[in-house]
Design an enzyme around this catalytic site. Structure first.
Site, PDB file in Angstrom:
ATOM      1  N   TYR A 146       0.827  -1.203   0.000  1.00 11.88           N
ATOM      2  CA  TYR A 146       0.000   0.000   0.000  1.00 11.88           C
ATOM      3  C   TYR A 146       0.870   1.265   0.000  1.00 11.88           C
ATOM      4  CZ  TYR A 146      -3.860   3.100   1.393  1.00 11.88           C
ATOM      5  OH  TYR A 146      -4.805   4.094   1.448  1.00 11.88           O
ATOM      6  N   LYS A 150       0.950   4.126  -2.944  1.00 20.12           N
ATOM      7  CA  LYS A 150       0.549   5.500  -2.666  1.00 20.12           C
ATOM      8  C   LYS A 150       1.713   6.475  -2.851  1.00 20.12           C
ATOM      9  CE  LYS A 150      -3.815   4.895  -1.713  1.00 20.12           C
ATOM     10  NZ  LYS A 150      -4.872   5.489  -2.565  1.00 20.12           N
TER      11      LYS A 150
END
Length: 240
Positions: A146, A150
């Site tokens: 993640y 991002k």
């Protein structure tokens, strides 16, 4: 559609049927945009057009953009918000867990923005707003996939700014921290207390607070802001 949405501003919000995406869609409707949201299931908020699309499937996005522009007009603002998590420690993370998160969060943004900018380039104006996370800047244990996805949005936005800045198109990143949601509400009291201790503001943020920043970036006042990363995290990331 909202009868008040009579301007030529057309916004696409991916994953706009729940959470932060829904708050953003609601705010843009109030701002007078014609708003479309993509969703794999469920419906967007009142006043929006919901289209079925999966950001990992380019063909479904082609169809979605065609439907949106056919009904609402050329897209002038795109908010790439759709994302997933598959949290676990690196030693336990499967290849599929990493690939799925990066393909949705980073690859999905690429696929969406690539299709949405066509009308912006013709019009020589547009707003690209990418929803990242404090995790992508500060790093969070158990979120290697993640955090990587991002963080990649920052480089993507800055490359796009170099390519399209001369055409009146801006590309910016919003990086929320801990935001009130169904997921945070399910945490036990001790875990919530521990998280809040890390946040200088001493509380979680709200979807509306993230939406307010998106609203500003989408508007005329932010015409000279591009390639920026704006944290909405109560001071948690401290500019990282």
């Amino acid at each position: 559609m909202n009868a008040a949405a009579t301007s030529d501003r057309v916004a696409l919000v991916t994953g706009g049927n729940r959470g932060i995406g829904r708050a953003i869609a609601e705010r843009l409707v109030r701002d007078g945009y014609r708003v479309a949201v993509t969703a794999r299931s469920g419906e967007g908020p009142e006043g929006t057009l919901t289209v079925r699309a999966d950001v990992t499937d380019g063909a479904s996005l082609d169809a979605a953009v065609s439907e949106i522009e056919g009904e609402l007009g050329p897209i002038t603002t795109v908010v790439a918000n759709a994302g997933i998590t598959k949290d676990t420690l690196l030693m336990r993370m499967g290849d599929d867990d990493f690939d799925a998160v990066v393909d949705t969060n980073l690859g999905g943004t690429f696929r969406t923005v690539k299709r949405a900018i066509k009308s912006m380039i013709k019009a020589r104006r547009g707003r690209i707003i990418l929803i990242s996370s404090v995790s992508g800047l500060l790093g969070v244990a158990g979120q290697a996939n993640y955090s990587a996805s991002k963080a990649g949005l920052v480089g993507f936005a800055r490359a796009v700014t170099r390519e399209l800045g001369g055409r009146g198109i801006t590309a910016n990143v919003v990086a929320p921290g801990f935001i009130e949601s169904d997921m945070t509400a399910e945490l036990d009291d001790e875990t919530q207390k521990a998280y809040r201790k890390q946040i200088p503001a001493g509380r979680y943020g709200t979807g509306d607070e993230v939406a307010g920043v998106v609203s500003w970036l989408a508007g005329d006042d932010a015409a000279y802001v591009s390639g920026a990363v704006i944290p909405v995290d109560g001071g948690l990331g401290m500019g990282h």
